[in-house]
Design an enzyme around this catalytic site. Structure first.
Site, mmCIF file in Angstrom:
data_model
loop_
_atom_site.group_PDB
_atom_site.id
_atom_site.type_symbol
_atom_site.label_atom_id
_atom_site.label_comp_id
_atom_site.label_asym_id
_atom_site.label_seq_id
_atom_site.Cartn_x
_atom_site.Cartn_y
_atom_site.Cartn_z
ATOM 1 N N LYS A 166 0.847 -1.185 0.000
ATOM 2 C CA LYS A 166 0.000 0.000 0.000
ATOM 3 C C LYS A 166 0.885 1.238 0.000
ATOM 4 O O LYS A 166 1.971 1.221 0.577
ATOM 5 C CB LYS A 166 -0.922 -0.006 1.227
ATOM 6 C CG LYS A 166 -1.921 -1.157 1.263
ATOM 7 C CD LYS A 166 -2.975 -1.037 0.174
ATOM 8 C CE LYS A 166 -4.016 -2.146 0.278
ATOM 9 N NZ LYS A 166 -5.053 -2.027 -0.763
ATOM 10 N N HIS A 287 -6.619 -13.975 -8.045
ATOM 11 C CA HIS A 287 -7.328 -12.807 -7.524
ATOM 12 C C HIS A 287 -8.640 -12.674 -8.283
ATOM 13 O O HIS A 287 -8.691 -12.923 -9.483
ATOM 14 C CB HIS A 287 -6.484 -11.540 -7.669
ATOM 15 C CG HIS A 287 -6.967 -10.423 -6.806
ATOM 16 N ND1 HIS A 287 -8.023 -9.620 -7.158
ATOM 17 C CD2 HIS A 287 -6.567 -10.000 -5.579
ATOM 18 C CE1 HIS A 287 -8.245 -8.734 -6.194
ATOM 19 N NE2 HIS A 287 -7.377 -8.948 -5.223
#
Length: 459
Positions: A166, A287
């Site tokens: 992040k 994913h």
């Protein structure tokens, strides 16, 4: 045109169809549009999903009729429609005769989703006989391979503490690699966030060697193996392979610690199969970004998250995201643990069907989306075990002390649950876990009322 005489046979029993081993069975929640009878609409659905169309055609012969999909069960009140699809309907590879997920989707969830006489139809479960299971690839690697690299038992090796780099986008190569290093000092596993790839401000040819350098430094300093899941998603399969090949070369002797992440919903089953077949020695990380467009309970078309998870194991995913079961920020509830059980167990009874996997390797549940150390004990209690990968982005990089401390707090949360301890009491003797209460005070207030009085904040 009423096609129920040909495409429906309600005398067939599910037990007989399963015993015969020649059909894939699919269960849907189906509602016809006003003015259409249920069985007639169901038969039209089966026709469109197999050998038929909206009129009789002169080219149909008796062999064709032998591979018709058949409605074998309906319950209009509960919108329950079940269809048996002969295995021979499904497309096979020219190269090796194996089944393909693209064909499964085309038939069972293809044109039937846009039919004029169907208000909605959503697949809630499906059953594959042994012959079908053996014709799909299944995983080549599973969580036991990761446990082995981490120096753990290959059975019940436990929680793998992971994160997502992040912020999601905007980090240049050096800050990206530094963020990886800082987490690896306390954790096990890092994944690319799904949009991270080869952006102009972070080209892969600069990022990947730096990430590997961070991994080596962290392994040297901690004495522990580390794992990285790299996003190789691309429109072109050759581009996928170019990214994968570059990373394997960059990681060199530690290439076994490299997983490949593929956005399987937006990229499609061909992308998953390409990665599974071209790189059988790597852990394949599925994913599922975008899946909520069809799997959300608010959508009455498509298929459920349970169906998606089950398909991922057939395709060969080593691990797939299964949400947070109501404990994180993603849509879901406690009962979503079925998505984990169907992919990790040798057999499981789902919403409709009991499925045996006949030795196919398991697929790891990957837990991600708003998770942190405070939410994990309840999550593990609901799931009943901790044999998962958890990628906590904010839960690591939002920790008040450091990403490494965030990683340690995640590990301590698992140890807390495993010990059967009260989390607030556990925090008294586990510093990073205690600091998670201060890092995420809103969660702490909601989950552990009174913690401020019971737990003296760390200085």
């Amino acid at each position: 045109m009423d096609q129920s005489n040909r495409y429906a046979d309600l005398s067939l029993t599910e037990a007989e169809l399963i015993a015969g081993g020649q059909h894939i069975l699919c269960a849907y929640k189906m509602k016809p549009k006003a003015g259409h009878r249920y069985l007639e609409a169901a038969a039209h659905f089966a026709a469109e999903s197999s050998t038929g169309t909206n009129v009789e055609v002169c080219t149909t012969d008796e062999f064709t009729k032998g591979v018709d999909a058949l409605v074998y069960h309906i319950d209009e009140a509960s919108e329950d429609m079940r269809i048996a699809y002969p295995l021979d309907l499904f497309d096979r590879n020219m190269t090796d005769g194996r089944m393909m997920m693209a064909s499964f989707l085309t038939l069972t969830i293809g044109n039937n989703q846009g039919m004029g006489d169907i208000e909605h139809a959503k697949m809630v479960d499906f059953y594959v006989p042994r012959r079908g299971i053996e014709l799909f690839d299944g995983p080549s690697k599973d969580i036991s391979d990761l446990w082995r690299m981490l120096g753990r038992p290959v059975k019940d090796g436990g929680y793998i503490a992971g994160t997502i780099i992040k912020p999601k986008l905007g980090l240049r190569p050096e800050p990206f690699a530094r963020a990886a290093y800082e987490f690896w000092l306390g954790g096990d596993f890092i994944k690319n966030d799904e949009p991270q790839g080869n952006q102009v401000f972070a080209p892969l040819k600069k990022v990947i060697p730096l990430v590997y350098d961070s991994m080596k430094r962290a392994m040297d300093e901690t004495g522990e193996a580390k794992l990285f899941s790299m996003n190789i998603t691309a429109d072109d399969h050759f581009e996928m392979c170019a990214r994968a090949d570059f990373a394997l070369e960059a990681f060199g002797p530690d290439a076994d610690k490299l997983a490949f992440l593929v956005d399987g919903y937006v990229g499609g089953p061909g992308m998953i199969t390409t990665a599974r077949r071209q790189y059988p020695n790597q852990y394949l990380h599925y994913h599922r970004a975008g899946h909520g467009a069809v799997t959300s309970p608010s959508s009455k078309r498509g298929y459920t998250a349970y169906v998606l998870a089950k398909m991922s194991r057939l395709q060969g995913a080593s691990g797939i995201h299964v949400g947070t079961m109501g404990y994180g920020k993603m849509e879901g509830d406690k009962d979503d643990r079925a998505c984990a059980y169907i992919i990790e167990r040798d057999s499981y009874t789902g919403p409709v069907y009991h499925q045996e996997w006949y030795g196919m390797k398991p697929t790891t549940p990957i837990i991600s989306g708003g998770m942190n150390a405070l939410r994990l004990p309840g999550f593990f209690e609901n799931l009943g075990h901790g044999n998962v990968i958890n990628t906590a982005g904010g839960g690591a990089y939002g920790h008040i002390d450091s990403p490494a401390a965030g990683a340690r707090s995640l590990r301590q949360a698992y140890d807390c649950w495993k010990a059967g301890a009260d989390p607030v009491e556990w925090a008294r003797d586990h510093y990073e876990f205690a600091r998670a209460f201060e890092s995420f005070p809103q969660d702490a207030d909601q989950l552990y009322p009174g913690w401020r009085h019971k737990l003296r904040p760390a200085a």
